[in-house]
Write a protein that holds these residues in place. Structure first.
Motif, PDB file in Angstrom:
ATOM      1  N   LEU A   1       0.846  -1.199   0.000  1.00 39.21           N
ATOM      2  CA  LEU A   1       0.000   0.000   0.000  1.00 39.21           C
ATOM      3  C   LEU A   1       0.879   1.246   0.000  1.00 39.21           C
ATOM      4  CD1 LEU A   1      -2.683  -1.045   2.655  1.00 39.21           C
ATOM      5  CD2 LEU A   1      -2.777  -1.281   0.172  1.00 39.21           C
ATOM      6  N   PHE A   2       1.998   1.100  -0.656  1.00 38.72           N
ATOM      7  CA  PHE A   2       2.998   2.162  -0.714  1.00 38.72           C
ATOM      8  C   PHE A   2       2.470   3.467  -1.296  1.00 38.72           C
ATOM      9  CE2 PHE A   2       7.604   3.036  -2.029  1.00 38.72           C
ATOM     10  CZ  PHE A   2       7.899   3.449  -0.748  1.00 38.72           C
TER      11      PHE A   2
ATOM     12  N   ARG B   1       0.868   6.152   0.864  1.00 37.73           N
ATOM     13  CA  ARG B   1       1.782   6.905   1.726  1.00 37.73           C
ATOM     14  C   ARG B   1       2.588   7.927   0.928  1.00 37.73           C
ATOM     15  NH1 ARG B   1       5.724   6.416   6.188  1.00 37.73           N
ATOM     16  NH2 ARG B   1       7.804   6.663   5.334  1.00 37.73           N
ATOM     17  N   GLU B   2       3.046   7.542  -0.251  1.00 39.02           N
ATOM     18  CA  GLU B   2       3.938   8.393  -1.024  1.00 39.02           C
ATOM     19  C   GLU B   2       3.318   9.313  -2.067  1.00 39.02           C
ATOM     20  OE1 GLU B   2       7.794   7.091  -1.503  1.00 39.02           O
ATOM     21  OE2 GLU B   2       7.470   6.846   0.644  1.00 39.02           O
ATOM     22  N   LEU B   3       2.224   8.900  -2.664  1.00 37.22           N
ATOM     23  CA  LEU B   3       1.640   9.697  -3.743  1.00 37.22           C
ATOM     24  C   LEU B   3       1.238  11.129  -3.407  1.00 37.22           C
ATOM     25  CD1 LEU B   3      -0.483   7.415  -6.095  1.00 37.22           C
ATOM     26  CD2 LEU B   3       1.481   8.835  -6.641  1.00 37.22           C
ATOM     27  N   PRO B   4       0.665  11.397  -2.246  1.00 35.05           N
ATOM     28  CA  PRO B   4       0.266  12.773  -1.936  1.00 35.05           C
ATOM     29  C   PRO B   4       1.403  13.773  -2.129  1.00 35.05           C
ATOM     30  CG  PRO B   4      -0.755  11.306  -0.394  1.00 35.05           C
ATOM     31  CD  PRO B   4       0.218  10.469  -1.190  1.00 35.05           C
TER      32      PRO B   4
ATOM     33  N   ASP C   1      11.082   4.943  -7.591  1.00 32.33           N
ATOM     34  CA  ASP C   1      11.854   4.123  -6.659  1.00 32.33           C
ATOM     35  C   ASP C   1      10.836   3.212  -5.979  1.00 32.33           C
ATOM     36  OD1 ASP C   1      13.666   3.073  -4.986  1.00 32.33           O
ATOM     37  OD2 ASP C   1      14.261   4.932  -4.025  1.00 32.33           O
ATOM     38  N   GLY C   2      10.510   2.127  -6.631  1.00 28.24           N
ATOM     39  CA  GLY C   2       9.493   1.220  -6.115  1.00 28.24           C
ATOM     40  C   GLY C   2       9.065   0.265  -7.222  1.00 28.24           C
ATOM     41  N   GLN C   3       7.986  -0.456  -7.000  1.00 28.22           N
ATOM     42  CA  GLN C   3       7.544  -1.441  -7.991  1.00 28.22           C
ATOM     43  C   GLN C   3       6.481  -0.918  -8.958  1.00 28.22           C
ATOM     44  OE1 GLN C   3       9.267  -4.091  -7.863  1.00 28.22           O
ATOM     45  NE2 GLN C   3       9.956  -4.248  -5.754  1.00 28.22           N
TER      46      GLN C   3
ATOM     47  N   HIS D   1       3.660  -6.452  -8.074  1.00 28.69           N
ATOM     48  CA  HIS D   1       2.897  -6.069  -6.893  1.00 28.69           C
ATOM     49  C   HIS D   1       1.714  -7.033  -6.754  1.00 28.69           C
ATOM     50  CE1 HIS D   1      -0.334  -3.661  -4.971  1.00 28.69           C
ATOM     51  NE2 HIS D   1       0.629  -2.999  -4.361  1.00 28.69           N
ATOM     52  N   PRO D   2       1.259  -7.305  -5.526  1.00 26.46           N
ATOM     53  CA  PRO D   2       0.157  -8.253  -5.307  1.00 26.46           C
ATOM     54  C   PRO D   2      -1.066  -7.978  -6.176  1.00 26.46           C
ATOM     55  CG  PRO D   2       1.140  -7.665  -3.218  1.00 26.46           C
ATOM     56  CD  PRO D   2       1.750  -6.754  -4.251  1.00 26.46           C
ATOM     57  N   ARG D   3      -1.355  -6.704  -6.382  1.00 24.86           N
ATOM     58  CA  ARG D   3      -2.525  -6.318  -7.186  1.00 24.86           C
ATOM     59  C   ARG D   3      -2.101  -5.842  -8.569  1.00 24.86           C
ATOM     60  NH1 ARG D   3      -4.782  -8.357  -3.380  1.00 24.86           N
ATOM     61  NH2 ARG D   3      -5.077  -9.841  -5.063  1.00 24.86           N
ATOM     62  N   ARG D   4      -0.820  -6.019  -8.897  1.00 22.42           N
ATOM     63  CA  ARG D   4      -0.271  -5.566 -10.182  1.00 22.42           C
ATOM     64  C   ARG D   4      -0.427  -4.054 -10.311  1.00 22.42           C
ATOM     65  NH1 ARG D   4       1.255  -9.718  -9.317  1.00 22.42           N
ATOM     66  NH2 ARG D   4       0.958 -11.694 -10.387  1.00 22.42           N
ATOM     67  N   PHE D   5      -0.291  -3.367  -9.217  1.00 27.25           N
ATOM     68  CA  PHE D   5      -0.497  -1.922  -9.227  1.00 27.25           C
ATOM     69  C   PHE D   5       0.341  -1.217  -8.167  1.00 27.25           C
ATOM     70  CE2 PHE D   5      -3.220   1.973  -9.247  1.00 27.25           C
ATOM     71  CZ  PHE D   5      -3.298   2.138 -10.617  1.00 27.25           C
ATOM     72  N   GLY D   6       1.661  -1.271  -8.376  1.00 22.88           N
ATOM     73  CA  GLY D   6       2.569  -0.619  -7.441  1.00 22.88           C
ATOM     74  C   GLY D   6       2.614   0.885  -7.667  1.00 22.88           C
ATOM     75  N   LEU D   7       3.508   1.548  -6.946  1.00 18.80           N
ATOM     76  CA  LEU D   7       3.623   3.008  -7.036  1.00 18.80           C
ATOM     77  C   LEU D   7       3.801   3.514  -8.462  1.00 18.80           C
ATOM     78  CD1 LEU D   7       3.957   5.774  -5.637  1.00 18.80           C
ATOM     79  CD2 LEU D   7       6.385   5.257  -5.417  1.00 18.80           C
ATOM     80  N   ALA D   8       4.671   2.871  -9.229  1.00 20.85           N
ATOM     81  CA  ALA D   8       4.922   3.311 -10.604  1.00 20.85           C
ATOM     82  C   ALA D   8       3.661   3.176 -11.458  1.00 20.85           C
ATOM     83  CB  ALA D   8       6.055   2.485 -11.212  1.00 20.85           C
ATOM     84  N   SER D   9       2.912   2.098 -11.252  1.00 24.64           N
ATOM     85  CA  SER D   9       1.677   1.886 -12.008  1.00 24.64           C
ATOM     86  C   SER D   9       0.682   2.978 -11.651  1.00 24.64           C
ATOM     87  CB  SER D   9       1.064   0.531 -11.650  1.00 24.64           C
ATOM     88  OG  SER D   9       2.051  -0.465 -11.559  1.00 24.64           O
TER      89      SER D   9
END
Length: 200
Positions: free
Chosen positions: A60-61, A64-67, A86-88, A92-100
């Motif tokens: 759930l990165f 925390r980081e997107l804002p 700097d992340g996935q 990702h478990p849901r195929r939707f990390g920070l970069a996505s």
DNA sequence: GCGACAG
DNA sequence: ATCTTGTCGC
């Protein structure tokens, strides 16, 4: 949703994104540096703070980081052709990390380049720069384990949005001629660290 | 139950 | 992520 295939005309500018945590203020400090892919010249940059309204929870990165990243992006004048986070990405478990998440939000091609993996299995890539193996979750390929420097620990690269696994490897490799992490990531990290040190 | 777990 | 000395591997 996320497009895990190449869907872009040409990449001339790349934005590096990095976020640091200011324990004293309980705030997240985001830094973005936009460079010209050929010269590596910095053509735009910005940084911003945002309160930490969500804890660090693996998977759930983004919450925390997107804002802070979004706030930082508000004053970036030159829209980048590619984001490197700097992340996935989809590793990702849901195929939707920070970069996505970031890529879909602005509909800009994005790649996740992490120092460690969140999930997946892989075989150790060969020791030379450029060597890579695939990262897979169950029977699904979700990224690659890329050696950006010979005899140095590999990085975990995964597509964020509108970029294929192969192109993700290509761009991360091109952006990491001298160090383990992409220059964009290092520059964004420097910018953030500089602000923290200055007490901003 | 046990281990793994982006920054 | 951040805090930090000595220690391990090449």
């Amino acid at each position: 949703m996320v497009k895990v295939y190449d869907d872009f005309s040409e990449i001339n500018t790349v934005a590096g994104v990095d976020v640091a945590y200011d324990k004293e203020a309980n705030e997240l400090v985001a830094g973005i540096v936009v460079i010209d892919l050929d010269s590596f010249d910095v053509i735009d940059s910005n940084w911003a703070r945002a309160k930490q309204n969500f804890p660090y929870v693996p998977g759930l990165f983004s919450f925390r980081e997107l804002p802070s990243i979004i706030k930082c992006l508000r004053d970036i004048k030159i829209a980048p052709d590619l984001f490197v986070c700097d992340g996935q990405g989809i590793a990702h478990p849901r195929r939707f990390g920070l970069a996505s998440h970031l890529g879909v939000l602005f509909d800009i091609p994005s790649i996740g380049c992490a120092k460690t993996k969140l999930l997946g299995e892989f075989v150790e890539p060969e020791v030379m720069r450029g060597a890579y193996s695939y990262l897979f979750d169950k029977d699904e390929y979700v990224g690659s384990v890329l050696r950006t420097q010979s005899n140095v620990k590999p990085v975990f690269v995964s597509p964020g949005h509108r970029v294929s696994i192969e192109s993700s490897v290509e761009y991360v490799l091109k952006l990491s001629p001298n160090y383990r992490l992409p220059e964009t990531t290092r520059m964004a990290d420097q910018l953030v660290r500089q602000q923290l040190k200055a007490g901003n």
